[in-house]
Design a protein around this motif. Sequence first.
Motif, PDB file in Angstrom:
ATOM      1  N   MET A 148     -11.342   1.512   0.627  1.00 54.85           N
ATOM      2  CA  MET A 148     -10.376   0.447   0.323  1.00 54.85           C
ATOM      3  C   MET A 148     -11.081  -0.832  -0.135  1.00 54.85           C
ATOM      4  SD  MET A 148      -7.443   1.330   0.176  1.00 54.85           S
ATOM      5  CE  MET A 148      -5.806   1.520   0.784  1.00 54.85           C
TER       6      MET A 148
ATOM      7  N   VAL B 163       0.853  -1.183   0.000  1.00 54.15           N
ATOM      8  CA  VAL B 163       0.000   0.000   0.000  1.00 54.15           C
ATOM      9  C   VAL B 163       0.892   1.238   0.000  1.00 54.15           C
ATOM     10  CG1 VAL B 163      -1.616   1.374   1.356  1.00 54.15           C
ATOM     11  CG2 VAL B 163      -1.977  -1.075   1.137  1.00 54.15           C
TER      12      VAL B 163
ATOM     13  N   VAL C  77      -4.789   1.897   7.969  1.00 51.20           N
ATOM     14  CA  VAL C  77      -4.583   1.280   6.656  1.00 51.20           C
ATOM     15  C   VAL C  77      -3.094   1.032   6.443  1.00 51.20           C
ATOM     16  CG1 VAL C  77      -4.930   1.600   4.166  1.00 51.20           C
ATOM     17  CG2 VAL C  77      -6.575   2.583   5.772  1.00 51.20           C
TER      18      VAL C  77
ATOM     19  N   TRP D 274      -2.925   4.871  -3.163  1.00 56.12           N
ATOM     20  CA  TRP D 274      -4.049   5.773  -2.886  1.00 56.12           C
ATOM     21  C   TRP D 274      -3.538   7.214  -2.916  1.00 56.12           C
ATOM     22  CZ3 TRP D 274      -7.842   5.476   1.919  1.00 56.12           C
ATOM     23  CH2 TRP D 274      -8.974   6.255   1.630  1.00 56.12           C
TER      24      TRP D 274
END
Length: 474
Positions: free
Chosen positions: A455, A5, A40, A134
């Motif tokens: 997500m 991520v 996250v 992201w």
Amino acid sequence: MPNNVVIVANRLPVDRVTLPDGTPGWRRSPGGLVTALEPVMRANDGVWIGWAGGTDQDLEPFEDDDMSLVPMSMSAMEIERFYEGFSNGTLWPLYHDLVAKPEFHREWWDSYVSVNRRFAEKAAELAGEGATVWVQDYQLQLVPQMLRELRGDLRIGFYLHIPFPPAELFQQLPWRRQILEGLLGADLVGFQGSGAAQNFVRLVRQRVGHKTHKDLVYLPDGRTVRAAAYPISIDSAGFEELAESPSVVRRSETIRADLGNPRKIFLGIDRLDYTKGIYARLRAYSELIQDGHFDVEDAVFVQVAVPSREQVEQYRILRDEIDRLVCRINGDLGRIGRPAISYLHSSYPREEMAAMYRAADIMVVTPYRDGMNLVAKEYVACRTENTGALVLSEFAGAADELRQAWLVNPYDINGMKSALLEAYRADDKETSRRMRAMRRTVSHNDVAAWADSFMADLGEIQPHAKSVRPARRG
Ligand code: GDG
């Protein structure tokens, strides 16, 4: 180690500070984004790419509180053109209903492109095979497409924290098509509200010519991009706990006493920004005193204006205007030890913010346009005894959820006066009925739910899947 991520944001979640021993160090920056993305990041061993603030060059990646952070450097010219210029002098006013006049300069645009490219290259370098990236906010709208060109294997999400304007305003932008195409590099584009998502899809259809159906855009290469609303929120439980901590309770009592224990305390907390409607709000309040509805002995308005973007001309002008207005109101209406407005141009620790929320009877949030407005939600979270009134602009994203607030049109001074007065006069039964309902909403829709739902939806998208195109143009 490959990163699963990658968060790409204009700013890192920490600020550069000088430690007591004189050496440079890092301090967690205030605000919801860090709280939202931290879980996250932790769950996925993520990495966060962002500007560290300042013109320090070539800072090394580092760990802070178990988060992997990768600082991006920015030259003085880029701060002027990319950050103060295109981000805050062009996009910010354009995306906020032209509350101020946006400026269009080609050299600002060039700098926006080159900074976005650098961020995209860094993300491409750090993301593991098939990773999720992201990208956050209006400063980085070209990153999704640039990144996709470099790394076709990635799953890319984008979230816009501010409003996305209707076509009638957006099309003024000389680089409108490039921005739309930049965003279309993402698999999922998230907005604060459904109106913003619809504006985007409509613009893509009109200006880029892609087929669309409801919240989907069909690209000629077979990819599908989804545009949907994910209203952001706060760490509700964290604020509640803070508001109930003995030190915050004590501090809120001291604040009330220091203000002379008036019957009612009004409160505004905003970055000093022309979108926030501070000037009109203070005028409306002062007219209530002039009209004789109450007195400076009965009530005080605490306005916290957090310094913001002080290098940008429009922000300097705004500060002067508010300074003058507050002086005039206090000069005309105040008495010794009893100003009409208690004005603070400063930022505060989170504990002090919670104590102010706890001390205030009426929270006044009247932006002309605001993506969400977290301050309104924080106030609600801190009212653990179901007391207190919220006066809220219809044009803040938060108004979609906090329907039990006293909703106002921030352009309508008389309407704001009526709402402020109603909130001032409302009995306990009325305020607690409204607050209870708002508290349920804020505690249920918290920031973890926001991050999880974005997500989860991004996770469902198959990056390489060829999607079936609709038979008809939507
Ligand atoms: C943008 C969008 C959207 C402020 N001063 C201090 C401080 N804060 C914290 C507040 C709140 C946050 O900063 C401000 O958030 P807002 O939502 O009110 O407004 P923007 O800064 O304009 O944020 C907005 C948001 O992004 C998130 O997507 O809601 O619409 O414009 O959390 O508490 N925190 C501390 N000291 C301060 O002096 N500790």
